[in-house]
Scaffold this motif. Structure first.
Motif, PDB file in Angstrom:
ATOM      1  N   THR A   3     -18.767 -13.440 -10.759  1.00 32.86           N
ATOM      2  CA  THR A   3     -19.779 -12.465 -11.198  1.00 32.86           C
ATOM      3  C   THR A   3     -20.096 -12.589 -12.685  1.00 32.86           C
ATOM      4  O   THR A   3     -20.825 -11.760 -13.219  1.00 32.86           O
ATOM      5  CB  THR A   3     -19.298 -11.032 -10.907  1.00 32.86           C
ATOM      6  N   ASN A   4     -19.590 -13.614 -13.343  1.00 37.95           N
ATOM      7  CA  ASN A   4     -19.827 -13.812 -14.767  1.00 37.95           C
ATOM      8  C   ASN A   4     -21.290 -14.169 -15.010  1.00 37.95           C
ATOM      9  O   ASN A   4     -21.830 -15.088 -14.407  1.00 37.95           O
ATOM     10  CB  ASN A   4     -18.924 -14.927 -15.299  1.00 37.95           C
ATOM     11  N   ARG A   5     -21.928 -13.419 -15.920  1.00 36.72           N
ATOM     12  CA  ARG A   5     -23.311 -13.691 -16.273  1.00 36.72           C
ATOM     13  C   ARG A   5     -23.464 -14.056 -17.735  1.00 36.72           C
ATOM     14  O   ARG A   5     -24.548 -13.956 -18.305  1.00 36.72           O
ATOM     15  CB  ARG A   5     -24.189 -12.481 -15.913  1.00 36.72           C
ATOM     16  N   LEU A   6     -22.393 -14.514 -18.351  1.00 36.14           N
ATOM     17  CA  LEU A   6     -22.444 -15.019 -19.716  1.00 36.14           C
ATOM     18  C   LEU A   6     -22.055 -16.487 -19.718  1.00 36.14           C
ATOM     19  O   LEU A   6     -21.116 -16.880 -19.033  1.00 36.14           O
ATOM     20  CB  LEU A   6     -21.458 -14.263 -20.629  1.00 36.14           C
ATOM     21  N   LEU A  10     -21.661 -18.241 -25.113  1.00 32.64           N
ATOM     22  CA  LEU A  10     -21.953 -16.864 -25.523  1.00 32.64           C
ATOM     23  C   LEU A  10     -20.737 -15.968 -25.348  1.00 32.64           C
ATOM     24  O   LEU A  10     -20.478 -15.103 -26.186  1.00 32.64           O
ATOM     25  CB  LEU A  10     -23.138 -16.305 -24.752  1.00 32.64           C
ATOM     26  N   ALA A  11     -19.980 -16.178 -24.293  1.00 31.62           N
ATOM     27  CA  ALA A  11     -18.758 -15.390 -24.105  1.00 31.62           C
ATOM     28  C   ALA A  11     -17.797 -15.638 -25.266  1.00 31.62           C
ATOM     29  O   ALA A  11     -17.207 -14.696 -25.819  1.00 31.62           O
ATOM     30  CB  ALA A  11     -18.094 -15.728 -22.776  1.00 31.62           C
ATOM     31  N   ALA A  12     -17.662 -16.901 -25.662  1.00 29.57           N
ATOM     32  CA  ALA A  12     -16.780 -17.232 -26.786  1.00 29.57           C
ATOM     33  C   ALA A  12     -17.304 -16.603 -28.081  1.00 29.57           C
ATOM     34  O   ALA A  12     -16.526 -16.058 -28.875  1.00 29.57           O
ATOM     35  CB  ALA A  12     -16.654 -18.745 -26.933  1.00 29.57           C
ATOM     36  N   ALA A  13     -18.610 -16.654 -28.294  1.00 21.14           N
ATOM     37  CA  ALA A  13     -19.197 -16.090 -29.511  1.00 21.14           C
ATOM     38  C   ALA A  13     -19.026 -14.569 -29.550  1.00 21.14           C
ATOM     39  O   ALA A  13     -18.733 -13.995 -30.604  1.00 21.14           O
ATOM     40  CB  ALA A  13     -20.671 -16.468 -29.606  1.00 21.14           C
ATOM     41  N   LEU A  14     -19.219 -13.917 -28.422  1.00 22.08           N
ATOM     42  CA  LEU A  14     -19.035 -12.465 -28.371  1.00 22.08           C
ATOM     43  C   LEU A  14     -17.577 -12.081 -28.582  1.00 22.08           C
ATOM     44  O   LEU A  14     -17.272 -11.097 -29.259  1.00 22.08           O
ATOM     45  CB  LEU A  14     -19.562 -11.907 -27.050  1.00 22.08           C
ATOM     46  N   ASN A  15     -16.666 -12.860 -28.006  1.00 21.82           N
ATOM     47  CA  ASN A  15     -15.242 -12.600 -28.244  1.00 21.82           C
ATOM     48  C   ASN A  15     -14.905 -12.782 -29.720  1.00 21.82           C
ATOM     49  O   ASN A  15     -14.142 -12.005 -30.296  1.00 21.82           O
ATOM     50  CB  ASN A  15     -14.376 -13.510 -27.369  1.00 21.82           C
ATOM     51  N   GLU A  16     -15.494 -13.788 -30.345  1.00 19.89           N
ATOM     52  CA  GLU A  16     -15.266 -14.006 -31.772  1.00 19.89           C
ATOM     53  C   GLU A  16     -15.838 -12.846 -32.587  1.00 19.89           C
ATOM     54  O   GLU A  16     -15.215 -12.383 -33.543  1.00 19.89           O
ATOM     55  CB  GLU A  16     -15.906 -15.327 -32.208  1.00 19.89           C
ATOM     56  N   LYS A  60     -17.452  -1.687 -28.260  1.00 18.71           N
ATOM     57  CA  LYS A  60     -18.775  -1.836 -27.652  1.00 18.71           C
ATOM     58  C   LYS A  60     -18.968  -3.270 -27.158  1.00 18.71           C
ATOM     59  O   LYS A  60     -19.456  -3.500 -26.054  1.00 18.71           O
ATOM     60  CB  LYS A  60     -19.849  -1.454 -28.682  1.00 18.71           C
ATOM     61  N   ILE A  61     -18.554  -4.237 -27.963  1.00 17.83           N
ATOM     62  CA  ILE A  61     -18.665  -5.645 -27.561  1.00 17.83           C
ATOM     63  C   ILE A  61     -17.709  -5.948 -26.421  1.00 17.83           C
ATOM     64  O   ILE A  61     -18.084  -6.606 -25.442  1.00 17.83           O
ATOM     65  CB  ILE A  61     -18.415  -6.577 -28.762  1.00 17.83           C
ATOM     66  N   LEU A  62     -16.490  -5.454 -26.515  1.00 15.18           N
ATOM     67  CA  LEU A  62     -15.506  -5.667 -25.442  1.00 15.18           C
ATOM     68  C   LEU A  62     -16.051  -5.160 -24.107  1.00 15.18           C
ATOM     69  O   LEU A  62     -15.997  -5.864 -23.086  1.00 15.18           O
ATOM     70  CB  LEU A  62     -14.200  -4.956 -25.800  1.00 15.18           C
ATOM     71  N   GLU A  63     -16.591  -3.963 -24.112  1.00 17.68           N
ATOM     72  CA  GLU A  63     -17.129  -3.383 -22.881  1.00 17.68           C
ATOM     73  C   GLU A  63     -18.304  -4.199 -22.348  1.00 17.68           C
ATOM     74  O   GLU A  63     -18.449  -4.374 -21.140  1.00 17.68           O
ATOM     75  CB  GLU A  63     -17.526  -1.924 -23.114  1.00 17.68           C
ATOM     76  N   TYR A  64     -19.140  -4.708 -23.237  1.00 16.73           N
ATOM     77  CA  TYR A  64     -20.276  -5.513 -22.794  1.00 16.73           C
ATOM     78  C   TYR A  64     -19.794  -6.804 -22.127  1.00 16.73           C
ATOM     79  O   TYR A  64     -20.317  -7.188 -21.075  1.00 16.73           O
ATOM     80  CB  TYR A  64     -21.206  -5.846 -23.967  1.00 16.73           C
ATOM     81  N   ILE A  65     -18.820  -7.453 -22.723  1.00 17.75           N
ATOM     82  CA  ILE A  65     -18.277  -8.686 -22.135  1.00 17.75           C
ATOM     83  C   ILE A  65     -17.773  -8.398 -20.722  1.00 17.75           C
ATOM     84  O   ILE A  65     -18.058  -9.144 -19.782  1.00 17.75           O
ATOM     85  CB  ILE A  65     -17.155  -9.276 -23.015  1.00 17.75           C
ATOM     86  N   LEU A  66     -17.053  -7.308 -20.571  1.00 18.35           N
ATOM     87  CA  LEU A  66     -16.535  -6.933 -19.243  1.00 18.35           C
ATOM     88  C   LEU A  66     -17.670  -6.620 -18.266  1.00 18.35           C
ATOM     89  O   LEU A  66     -17.637  -7.042 -17.110  1.00 18.35           O
ATOM     90  CB  LEU A  66     -15.588  -5.739 -19.358  1.00 18.35           C
ATOM     91  N   GLU A  67     -18.671  -5.885 -18.746  1.00 21.48           N
ATOM     92  CA  GLU A  67     -19.803  -5.529 -17.884  1.00 21.48           C
ATOM     93  C   GLU A  67     -20.562  -6.754 -17.390  1.00 21.48           C
ATOM     94  O   GLU A  67     -21.135  -6.739 -16.300  1.00 21.48           O
ATOM     95  CB  GLU A  67     -20.769  -4.600 -18.632  1.00 21.48           C
ATOM     96  N   ARG A  68     -20.571  -7.809 -18.184  1.00 23.12           N
ATOM     97  CA  ARG A  68     -21.264  -9.042 -17.793  1.00 23.12           C
ATOM     98  C   ARG A  68     -20.371  -9.953 -16.953  1.00 23.12           C
ATOM     99  O   ARG A  68     -20.786 -11.040 -16.571  1.00 23.12           O
ATOM    100  CB  ARG A  68     -21.772  -9.793 -19.024  1.00 23.12           C
ATOM    101  N   GLY A  69     -19.155  -9.513 -16.659  1.00 20.68           N
ATOM    102  CA  GLY A  69     -18.272 -10.264 -15.774  1.00 20.68           C
ATOM    103  C   GLY A  69     -17.521 -11.400 -16.442  1.00 20.68           C
ATOM    104  O   GLY A  69     -16.912 -12.225 -15.769  1.00 20.68           O
ATOM    105  N   ALA A  70     -17.549 -11.444 -17.760  1.00 14.76           N
ATOM    106  CA  ALA A  70     -16.850 -12.508 -18.485  1.00 14.76           C
ATOM    107  C   ALA A  70     -15.454 -12.035 -18.880  1.00 14.76           C
ATOM    108  O   ALA A  70     -15.104 -10.856 -18.725  1.00 14.76           O
ATOM    109  CB  ALA A  70     -17.646 -12.930 -19.719  1.00 14.76           C
TER     110      ALA A  70
END
Length: 183
Positions: A3-6, A10-16, A60-70
């Motif tokens: 279900t990952n949509r990142l 982008l997932a790595a960049a958001l985690n960073e 906020k970023i953590l929650e977004y990453i989770l919401e996108r399935g990453a």
């Protein structure tokens, strides 16, 4: 089912970026503690509140990453660095930290364009606006200390600034949000 949509990049960049927000919170905690140790409790309180705001950005970023399935990747954050050497130096460090964070967010925004990830681009627009506010706030604080005398500010001016920042709201209004009826 995946279900990952990142994308991986982008997932790595958001985690960073999430880690950068956590680092920013630590920096503000460090500066606030330094100010408190030097009896600037009003300015310290202002930065303690700001540290919590940075932590909220991280979440906020953590929650977004989770919401996108990453996958969220929590990593160690760097030490905050050297203590400020003065109130002015503290505000200079705050400003540089915010400009650095803005640059980092802009890099992720550019990735969204390149990858045509419009959902993440939309999500990041809040951060773009927030960083404009953060930079404005940091510049205003730096201007206040310079008006007070900068490195040579007398004790009375620093006392006044400390007292004022104890009750100053954390947010500033952007020019585009100001109207003649609501200046």
């Amino acid at each position: 089912m995946d279900t990952n949509r990142l994308s991986k990049t982008l997932a790595a960049a958001l985690n960073e970026q999430m880690t950068k927000e956590a680092h920013a919170a630590q920096i503000y905690l460090s500066y606030a503690a330094w100010l408190s140790n030097h009896s600037y409790d009003g300015i310290a309180n202002f930065l303690f509140r700001h540290a919590e705001e940075e932590r909220n950005h991280m979440m906020k970023i953590l929650e977004y990453i989770l919401e996108r399935g990453a996958k969220v990747v929590v990593t160690a954050i760097p030490a905050p660095g050297d203590d400020p050497t003065s109130v002015q130096n503290c505000f200079e460090k705050v400003f540089r930290q915010e400009v650095d964070n803005t640059s980092s967010i802009y890099k992720v925004v550019r990735m969204c364009y390149d990858e045509q990830d419009w959902a993440t681009l939309n999500f990041l627009q809040w951060f773009v606006k927030e960083q404009a506010e953060e930079e404005k706030l940091a510049m205003d604080l730096l201007d206040k200390i310079k008006i007070a005398g900068g490195e040579k500010a007398p004790s009375e001016a620093l006392y006044s600034l400390d007292r004022d920042l104890a009750t100053t709201p954390d947010e500033v209004r952007l020019a585009q949000d100001v109207t003649a009826a609501n200046p």
